[in-house]
Design an enzyme around this catalytic site. Structure first.
Site, PDB file in Angstrom:
ATOM      1  CG  HIS A   1      -2.031  -0.961   1.175  1.00 40.60           C
ATOM      2  ND1 HIS A   1      -2.893  -0.971   1.896  1.00 40.60           N
ATOM      3  CD2 HIS A   1      -2.274  -2.278   0.363  1.00 40.60           C
ATOM      4  CE1 HIS A   1      -4.003  -2.034   1.891  1.00 40.60           C
ATOM      5  NE2 HIS A   1      -3.359  -2.676   0.874  1.00 40.60           N
ATOM      6  CD  GLU A  30      -2.028   4.111   3.465  1.00 37.24           C
ATOM      7  OE1 GLU A  30      -3.023   4.320   3.728  1.00 37.24           O
ATOM      8  OE2 GLU A  30      -1.583   3.283   2.213  1.00 37.24           O
ATOM      9  CB  CYS A  40      -6.336  -0.446   5.221  1.00 41.65           C
ATOM     10  SG  CYS A  40      -4.925  -1.078   5.166  1.00 41.65           S
ATOM     11  CB  CYS A  69      -1.867   1.623   6.320  1.00 38.85           C
ATOM     12  SG  CYS A  69      -1.825   0.796   4.553  1.00 38.85           S
TER      13      CYS A  69
END
Length: 152
Positions: free
Chosen positions: A56, A58, A86, A89
């Site tokens: 992801h 992040e 999410c 993260c």
């Protein structure tokens, strides 16, 4: 001429990274990690291209910053991301001791900074982030909505 705040300026950088993710066929999410006014980590969504469910935006930004500073702890930093993180993260940000999270638009399905879960600010964990949502919100939301409309 309109002057952008520092938060808006860094969010614009995250939006540019989100556009790069979209061009690569990924969900358009971008992130930048800032310490003392300097970008120390950048990331854009890449789970498809990297065949990595943890890739992801992040996480990519946190990894780059940790390598740069030589430490997995990133205190006094701010993470700018176009979409509310999410749970994975948000958990990584807690473990990295990120001080502040600034996100563009909320994620009503998996948001973990107050929308669905509140991992980022939970008093049950040993670290909490200061959270600010809604920076460049309309632009962040439109980018995601346009992407998903084209997919349907």
């Amino acid at each position: 001429m309109i002057s952008l705040t520092q938060d808006e300026q860094f969010m614009q950088q995250a939006l540019k990274l989100a556009r790069q993710a979209e061009a690569a066929g990924e969900v358009p999410v971008g992130a930048v990690l800032v310490h003392d006014g300097q970008v120390i980590g950048r990331g854009s969504n890449a789970p498809i291209g990297e065949s990595d469910p943890t890739a992801h935006a992040e996480i990519e930004a946190l990894r780059e910053a940790a390598r740069l500073v030589g430490n997995y702890r990133l205190p006094d930093s701010t993470l700018y991301v176009t979409l509310e993180p999410c749970p994975m993260c948000a958990g990584a940000m807690v473990h990295a001791r990120v001080a502040r999270l600034v996100y563009g638009c909320a994620d009503p399905r998996t948001g973990a900074a107050g929308s669905v879960y509140d991992i980022a600010s939970s008093d049950k964990l040993n670290h909490r982030l200061v959270v600010e949502g809604g920076v460049c919100e309309a632009e962040c939301r439109e980018q995601l909505q346009t992407f998903f409309r084209a997919r349907r």
